[in-house]
Design an enzyme around this catalytic site. Structure first.
Site, mmCIF file in Angstrom:
data_model
loop_
_atom_site.group_PDB
_atom_site.id
_atom_site.type_symbol
_atom_site.label_atom_id
_atom_site.label_comp_id
_atom_site.label_asym_id
_atom_site.label_seq_id
_atom_site.Cartn_x
_atom_site.Cartn_y
_atom_site.Cartn_z
ATOM 1 N N GLY A 152 0.865 -1.178 0.000
ATOM 2 C CA GLY A 152 0.000 0.000 0.000
ATOM 3 C C GLY A 152 0.897 1.223 0.000
ATOM 4 O O GLY A 152 1.328 1.694 -1.062
ATOM 5 N N SER A 153 1.233 1.694 1.204
ATOM 6 C CA SER A 153 2.179 2.813 1.286
ATOM 7 C C SER A 153 3.529 2.405 0.705
ATOM 8 O O SER A 153 4.212 3.202 0.066
ATOM 9 C CB SER A 153 2.370 3.218 2.754
ATOM 10 O OG SER A 153 1.150 3.649 3.299
ATOM 11 N N GLN A 317 -20.197 33.377 18.977
ATOM 12 C CA GLN A 317 -18.844 33.376 18.398
ATOM 13 C C GLN A 317 -18.334 31.955 18.182
ATOM 14 O O GLN A 317 -17.602 31.692 17.218
ATOM 15 C CB GLN A 317 -17.873 34.116 19.326
ATOM 16 C CG GLN A 317 -17.911 35.620 19.148
ATOM 17 C CD GLN A 317 -16.741 36.303 19.819
ATOM 18 O OE1 GLN A 317 -15.902 35.663 20.472
ATOM 19 N NE2 GLN A 317 -16.663 37.616 19.686
ATOM 20 N N GLY A 378 -25.558 19.873 14.556
ATOM 21 C CA GLY A 378 -26.064 19.154 15.731
ATOM 22 C C GLY A 378 -26.542 17.755 15.349
ATOM 23 O O GLY A 378 -25.932 17.093 14.505
ATOM 24 N N GLU A 402 -3.824 7.725 -2.603
ATOM 25 C CA GLU A 402 -2.798 8.533 -3.298
ATOM 26 C C GLU A 402 -1.709 8.962 -2.317
ATOM 27 O O GLU A 402 -1.165 10.059 -2.421
ATOM 28 C CB GLU A 402 -3.422 9.756 -3.963
ATOM 29 C CG GLU A 402 -4.235 9.427 -5.188
ATOM 30 C CD GLU A 402 -3.512 9.651 -6.497
ATOM 31 O OE1 GLU A 402 -2.617 10.511 -6.551
ATOM 32 O OE2 GLU A 402 -3.837 8.944 -7.453
ATOM 33 N N SER A 405 -1.549 10.633 4.745
ATOM 34 C CA SER A 405 -0.975 11.896 5.250
ATOM 35 C C SER A 405 0.450 11.681 5.759
ATOM 36 O O SER A 405 1.316 12.546 5.589
ATOM 37 C CB SER A 405 -1.858 12.465 6.363
ATOM 38 O OG SER A 405 -3.070 12.931 5.812
HETATM 39 C C1 FAD Z 1 -11.468 3.913 -1.822
HETATM 40 C C2 FAD Z 1 -10.084 3.554 -2.216
HETATM 41 C C3 FAD Z 1 -9.702 3.666 -3.539
HETATM 42 C C4 FAD Z 1 -8.425 3.305 -3.914
HETATM 43 N N1 FAD Z 1 -8.076 3.361 -5.260
HETATM 44 C C5 FAD Z 1 -6.879 2.864 -5.641
HETATM 45 C C6 FAD Z 1 -6.565 2.738 -7.042
HETATM 46 O O1 FAD Z 1 -7.363 3.086 -7.916
HETATM 47 N N2 FAD Z 1 -5.373 2.203 -7.376
HETATM 48 C C7 FAD Z 1 -4.466 1.801 -6.455
HETATM 49 O O2 FAD Z 1 -3.402 1.344 -6.840
HETATM 50 N N3 FAD Z 1 -4.720 1.915 -5.123
HETATM 51 C C8 FAD Z 1 -5.903 2.425 -4.702
HETATM 52 N N4 FAD Z 1 -6.204 2.504 -3.351
HETATM 53 C C9 FAD Z 1 -5.206 2.052 -2.372
HETATM 54 C C10 FAD Z 1 -4.609 3.198 -1.561
HETATM 55 O O3 FAD Z 1 -3.731 3.940 -2.357
HETATM 56 C C11 FAD Z 1 -3.945 2.595 -0.306
HETATM 57 O O4 FAD Z 1 -5.012 2.180 0.550
HETATM 58 C C12 FAD Z 1 -3.053 3.593 0.391
HETATM 59 O O5 FAD Z 1 -1.909 3.828 -0.360
HETATM 60 C C13 FAD Z 1 -2.628 3.106 1.789
HETATM 61 O O6 FAD Z 1 -2.136 1.797 1.740
HETATM 62 P P1 FAD Z 1 -2.687 0.698 2.770
HETATM 63 O O7 FAD Z 1 -4.153 0.763 2.731
HETATM 64 O O8 FAD Z 1 -2.044 -0.589 2.454
HETATM 65 O O9 FAD Z 1 -2.218 1.212 4.189
HETATM 66 P P2 FAD Z 1 -0.790 0.910 4.885
HETATM 67 O O10 FAD Z 1 0.297 1.228 3.929
HETATM 68 O O11 FAD Z 1 -0.823 -0.436 5.502
HETATM 69 O O12 FAD Z 1 -0.780 2.009 6.041
HETATM 70 C C14 FAD Z 1 -1.455 1.822 7.275
HETATM 71 C C15 FAD Z 1 -1.114 2.989 8.200
HETATM 72 O O13 FAD Z 1 0.298 2.991 8.461
HETATM 73 C C16 FAD Z 1 0.844 4.256 8.124
HETATM 74 N N5 FAD Z 1 2.224 4.080 7.611
HETATM 75 C C17 FAD Z 1 2.673 3.200 6.686
HETATM 76 N N6 FAD Z 1 3.992 3.376 6.470
HETATM 77 C C18 FAD Z 1 4.383 4.390 7.281
HETATM 78 C C19 FAD Z 1 5.612 5.063 7.508
HETATM 79 N N7 FAD Z 1 6.728 4.732 6.866
HETATM 80 N N8 FAD Z 1 5.648 6.071 8.421
HETATM 81 C C20 FAD Z 1 4.507 6.431 9.095
HETATM 82 N N9 FAD Z 1 3.316 5.841 8.918
HETATM 83 C C21 FAD Z 1 3.250 4.845 8.015
HETATM 84 C C22 FAD Z 1 -0.071 4.801 7.039
HETATM 85 O O14 FAD Z 1 0.036 6.216 6.953
HETATM 86 C C23 FAD Z 1 -1.436 4.342 7.548
HETATM 87 O O15 FAD Z 1 -1.896 5.229 8.528
HETATM 88 C C24 FAD Z 1 -7.475 2.879 -2.947
HETATM 89 C C25 FAD Z 1 -7.872 2.767 -1.609
HETATM 90 C C26 FAD Z 1 -9.152 3.073 -1.245
HETATM 91 C C27 FAD Z 1 -9.548 2.893 0.202
#
Ligand code: FAD
Length: 422
Positions: A152-153, A317, A378, A402, A405
């Site tokens: 993923g990441s 406010q 609310g 994409e 954060s």
């Molecule tokens: C609705 C949706 C549509 C999507 N569409 C596509 C698409 O069209 N094509 C495609 O290829 N992908 C797609 N994705 C995948 C998306 O890009 C991934 O879900 C995203 O990159 C995060 O990867 P992960 O879910 O494996 O999370 P992980 O990588 O497992 O991350 C889990 C947590 O750990 C944190 N983390 C990981 N590494 C680190 C680090 N080194 N330092 C600090 N924190 C870290 C992350 O920030 C996150 O909070 C989609 C996802 C969703 C939910």
């Protein structure tokens, strides 16, 4: 510091035809903005709740967008063609102001198009980009598949392989893609696969896999989601999936040269690829801004109407300042998005990961502002009778896909420090 004569002599006078800095939109940009806004208000808003509940691909809405040229290769080319780079974020903000799930059903194809435009040869662009959209009466969507269950990441961990079969002059793809927007319901799938797993991300390439031609590609589980529910998300399985040698983006010859360079220990163009990625992030940021603006506007109107303790709630406010902060943050995020879009389109170098900055800020603002809006409504904000809770659900994804954060912060931290922050 006072300017000395010597100082001024070293300052180059701007050329007579130098562009003047302005944030005023051109008439073209205003016309396109108003046109997309009309579609978002008249077609997307009224349909949003229904498709969110159905959690199905809204083909009739995509058809409506295609009828007016909003969902088309020509439309996308026109938005991208604006030399200032602002039309793309303007279009996305308006569309996603209408509805994010429906907006993504219309704009999701753009991910595959961006990959083909960024990495493909001229011939590949000419053939495959129009096929991403299909034709009137036979509309198509397209998918970009990079993520996997364990990548993923950490995209370098992609395990899908592409092996070249010399006997048939074909690529053979095997693996599982996760989370693909439009995965399995598209004709054109752009699949990121490894041609040499020992090289990490430098051994990756993009492959065009058309469902209508290739055997061995099929949709896996469809994902049921928190938000963006009108946009289809699913796994994609590749099982001895064969495609012609020429379906690798950029061509096989170029890929062979690149892999040979990497094996020799020479620098690959990964930096250039990173620059491309940076350039796509502002567009995603502008989608988040559209959602945030929708929620802010709704909450502002509501606060001016709703009375408690004998006065409008905005007269407190606590409520008025929350709305003021929302406006400031949304406008600040938009300025970051516009800066990065302009930089990307005019070929400026992203010295400080300005693309990531814009996506990070916009995603965080959208999540925060939609939560504030829900609070201002609310109890009503918490119900499905009002659209704000949907906008809050939709906004959250903008801190995840994409690049989460944390990943954006990592990219920015590396850019500003020049160090390998982990
Ligand atoms: C609705 C949706 C549509 C999507 N569409 C596509 C698409 O069209 N094509 C495609 O290829 N992908 C797609 N994705 C995948 C998306 O890009 C991934 O879900 C995203 O990159 C995060 O990867 P992960 O879910 O494996 O999370 P992980 O990588 O497992 O991350 C889990 C947590 O750990 C944190 N983390 C990981 N590494 C680190 C680090 N080194 N330092 C600090 N924190 C870290 C992350 O920030 C996150 O909070 C989609 C996802 C969703 C939910």
């Amino acid at each position: 510091m006072a300017t000395t004569e010597q100082d001024t002599s070293t300052t180059e006078a701007p050329a007579a035809d130098a562009p003047v800095f302005t944030l005023e939109l051109t008439q073209d940009q205003k016309d396109i903005r108003d046109w997309v806004h009309g579609f978002a208000a008249d077609v997307l808003r009224p349909a949003a709740h229904e498709w969110d509940e159905k959690e199905a691909t809204p083909w009739p809405i995509i058809e409506e967008a295609a009828k007016i040229g909003l969902y088309s290769f020509d439309g996308l080319a026109q938005f991208f063609g604006d030399p200032t780079g602002l039309t793309m974020p303007i279009v996305n903000e308006e569309l996603f102001w209408g509805d994010a799930g429906l907006g993504m059903a219309i704009m999701g194809t753009g991910l595959a198009v961006a990959a083909i435009a960024g990495q493909g040869t001229g011939e590949q662009m000419g053939e495959w980009i129009p096929r991403c959209f299909g034709t009137a009466g036979d509309l198509k969507v397209a998918a970009f598949c990079a993520s996997e269950p364990n990548a993923g990441s950490d995209v370098s961990n992609v395990r899908t392989t592409a092996k070249y079969d010399e006997a048939t002059d074909e690529w053979v793809l095997n693996g599982q893609k996760a989370w693909a927007t439009n995965g399995g319901i598209s004709d054109v799938h752009v699949i990121i696969a490894s041609v040499d797993p020992t090289l990490g991300s430098r051994g990756h390439a993009g492959f065009i896999v058309p469902m209508s031609e290739a055997k061995g590609i099929e949709q896996g589980a469809k994902v049921s989601k928190h938000g963006l529910r009108a946009s289809h998300t699913a796994d994609v399985h590749l099982d001895d999936c064969r495609i012609p040698a020429g379906y690798v983006l950029g061509g096989k010859e170029k890929l062979d040269e690149r892999i040979a360079r990497v094996r020799e220990g020479k620098k690959s163009k990964s930096q250039a690829a990173m620059q491309t990625f940076e350039a796509s992030r502002p567009t995603v940021g502008s989608q988040a801004i559209g959602i945030a603006r929708a929620a802010y506007e709704y909450a502002l109107d509501y606060a001016k109407e709703r009375e408690q303790f004998g006065k409008k709630i905005i007269e407190n406010q606590a409520i008025a300042f929350a709305l003021a902060d929302m406006k400031v943050e949304i406008d600040a995020a938009r300025l970051l998005v516009w800066r990065a879009s302009w930089m990307g389109r005019t070929g400026q170098k992203f010295e400080n990961a300005e693309g990531s900055m814009s996506k990070l800020k916009a995603g965080e603002v959208a999540t925060w502002a939609t939560e504030r809006a829900m609070h201002i409504l609310g109890g009503n904000g918490y119900t499905r009778e009002y659209p704000v809770e949907r906008w809050h659900r939709d906004a959250k994804i903008y801190t995840i896909f994409e690049g989460t954060s944390e990943i954006q912060r990592m990219v920015i931290a590396r850019a500003i420090s020049g160090m390998q922050i982990r």
